[in-house]
Design an enzyme around this catalytic site. Structure first.
Site, PDB file in Angstrom:
ATOM      1  N   MET A   7     -16.367  -1.511  17.737  1.00 48.90           N
ATOM      2  CA  MET A   7     -16.008  -2.197  16.495  1.00 48.90           C
ATOM      3  C   MET A   7     -16.264  -1.285  15.299  1.00 48.90           C
ATOM      4  SD  MET A   7     -17.420  -6.021  17.465  1.00 48.90           S
ATOM      5  CE  MET A   7     -16.455  -6.814  16.174  1.00 48.90           C
ATOM      6  N   SER A   8     -15.185  -0.769  14.751  1.00 49.39           N
ATOM      7  CA  SER A   8     -15.289   0.190  13.647  1.00 49.39           C
ATOM      8  C   SER A   8     -15.601  -0.471  12.320  1.00 49.39           C
ATOM      9  CB  SER A   8     -13.977   0.963  13.520  1.00 49.39           C
ATOM     10  OG  SER A   8     -12.935   0.095  13.099  1.00 49.39           O
ATOM     11  N   GLY A   9     -15.347  -1.786  12.230  1.00 48.64           N
ATOM     12  CA  GLY A   9     -15.494  -2.471  10.957  1.00 48.64           C
ATOM     13  C   GLY A   9     -14.160  -2.794  10.332  1.00 48.64           C
ATOM     14  N   CYS A 101     -12.138  13.203  18.214  1.00 45.32           N
ATOM     15  CA  CYS A 101     -13.069  12.078  18.167  1.00 45.32           C
ATOM     16  C   CYS A 101     -12.794  11.096  19.294  1.00 45.32           C
ATOM     17  CB  CYS A 101     -12.975  11.383  16.812  1.00 45.32           C
ATOM     18  SG  CYS A 101     -14.158  10.031  16.603  1.00 45.32           S
ATOM     19  N   GLY A 125      -9.358  -0.959  19.204  1.00 48.64           N
ATOM     20  CA  GLY A 125      -8.237  -1.487  18.444  1.00 48.64           C
ATOM     21  C   GLY A 125      -7.065  -0.553  18.334  1.00 48.64           C
ATOM     22  N   CYS A 197     -12.594  11.030   7.861  1.00 43.67           N
ATOM     23  CA  CYS A 197     -13.763  10.258   7.426  1.00 43.67           C
ATOM     24  C   CYS A 197     -14.910  11.142   6.954  1.00 43.67           C
ATOM     25  CB  CYS A 197     -14.225   9.320   8.535  1.00 43.67           C
ATOM     26  SG  CYS A 197     -14.943  10.145   9.978  1.00 43.67           S
TER      27      CYS A 197
END
Length: 364
Positions: A7-9, A101, A125, A197
């Protein structure tokens, strides 16, 4: 199954986790802390691993009623993604850190830990379709071609894909956002992440200059061999670049100049017209075959060299030592060593199938 939901947010990973719960799996959410100083990462709801992202992920997990943890992968991320990114640019290549990544963090480090803890799969996702037929993974483009992420997943090994779940592969982004709104997820309207990022201000050149020793070299005209200027290092350029070349005099024909090639040993940056960017042959190595089926002789396919770049038809051949040669049916511009070459087989009924991927080594 016991499923670990990464869950990356963001909205995509939250809905993916929700769908895994709906499917009856025993789901645990995890957010990856990828920086020892998360406040230095891109903020403003645009990143994927900031403090605010971890809070968003926790709120989504709470709403779904699943356990949630934050795992510290900062050291490994720095070594395998950030340092690799810097090293590739220093060597005159153009890397894709998102591919690295996914390969090294989300589907190597994360999956390894998940398997050690008894999980059966990792759900993310990503927009890509995945099925396993008779134990063999089949990776395809997503239903939403505008959001398709099969390119950044094409470097995954078959065993990694056997333990992966992409619940959003058959959906369109607009529908995912609407589903998030209906579920009451606060991230329903959260903007997508963009750029890199770990470069907070988006200034890649400055980021590299702070980490790579200055190695001056010449800017050379491809046609005449004339030296047009000097630069402080090949890491400041990439094939296809037009702006920021540092050339004062215009070209004789008044047309823009582009970076055609980089030579890190001599420090030479060769520039020329747009026509010089056209590539007909791509040589690549370190091939990966997600479905365990290397090419058997010359194979008609389509190739893609950027995550959101266009595709062109080609004939590709592979060798036993992991090398791939793709001869393009039409020229492709801006192809640089270090990029990932992904081969697809067109399938009108079920979406393009990923045949394999390899790291671009040379072009002609």
């Amino acid at each position: 199954m016991r499923v670990l939901a990464a869950m990356s947010g963001g909205v995509d990973s939250a809905v993916a986790a929700a769908r895994a719960v709906d499917a009856g799996h025993d789901v645990v959410g995890v957010h990856l802390a990828l920086s020892a100083k998360p406040g230095t990462l891109r903020t403003g709801a645009r990143g994927c691993c900031t403090i605010e992202d971890s809070h968003d992920a926790r709120r989504a997990a709470d709403l779904l009623g699943i356990p949630f943890y934050v795992w510290d992968f900062a050291e490994r991320f720095t070594e395998q993604v950030v340092e690799t990114f810097v090293g590739e640019y220093a060597a005159g290549r153009t890397p894709n850190p998102c591919v690295t990544c996914n390969e090294k963090i989300k589907f190597e480090a994360l999956l390894e830990k998940a398997m050690a803890l008894g999980f059966d799969a990792v759900a993310t996702g990503h927009y890509a379709r995945l099925s396993v037929v008779d134990g063999v993974p089949v990776l395809r483009r997503s239903a939403d071609l505008g959001k398709d992420q099969s390119y950044v997943l094409a470097s995954l090994e078959p065993e990694q894909l056997r333990h992966a779940m992409f619940p959003l592969g058959g959906s369109h982004k607009s529908d995912v956002r609407e589903e998030a709104r209906e579920r009451g997820l606060a991230v329903a309207r959260k903007p997508d992440s963009h750029d890199i990022c770990f470069i907070p201000d988006g200034d890649t050149r400055k980021f590299l200059e702070d980490r790579i020793e200055s190695r001056p070299g010449d800017l050379v005209d491809a046609e005449t061999g004339a030296v047009l200027g000097r630069h402080t290092g090949v890491h400041g350029f990439t094939v296809g670049q037009r702006k920021g070349l540092g050339i004062d005099a215009p070209a004789p024909d008044g047309k823009p100049r582009y970076v055609l090639s980089l030579e890190p040993v001599s420090g030479t940056v060769t520039v020329g017209s747009a026509e010089g960017l056209g590539v007909r042959t791509i040589e690549a190595d370190r091939a990966v075959w997600p479905s365990e089926q290397p090419l058997d002789g010359p194979t008609e396919c389509v190739v893609q060299v950027r995550a959101h770049g266009g595709v062109v038809p080609a004939v590709a051949e592979a060798t036993a030592d992991g090398r791939v040669t793709a001869r393009l049916r039409e020229p492709l511009r801006g192809v640089a060593p270090g990029q990932v070459l992904v081969l697809y087989r067109e399938d009108a009924d079920a979406g393009d199938l990923v045949l394999g991927s390899a790291k671009i080594a040379a072009t002609a």
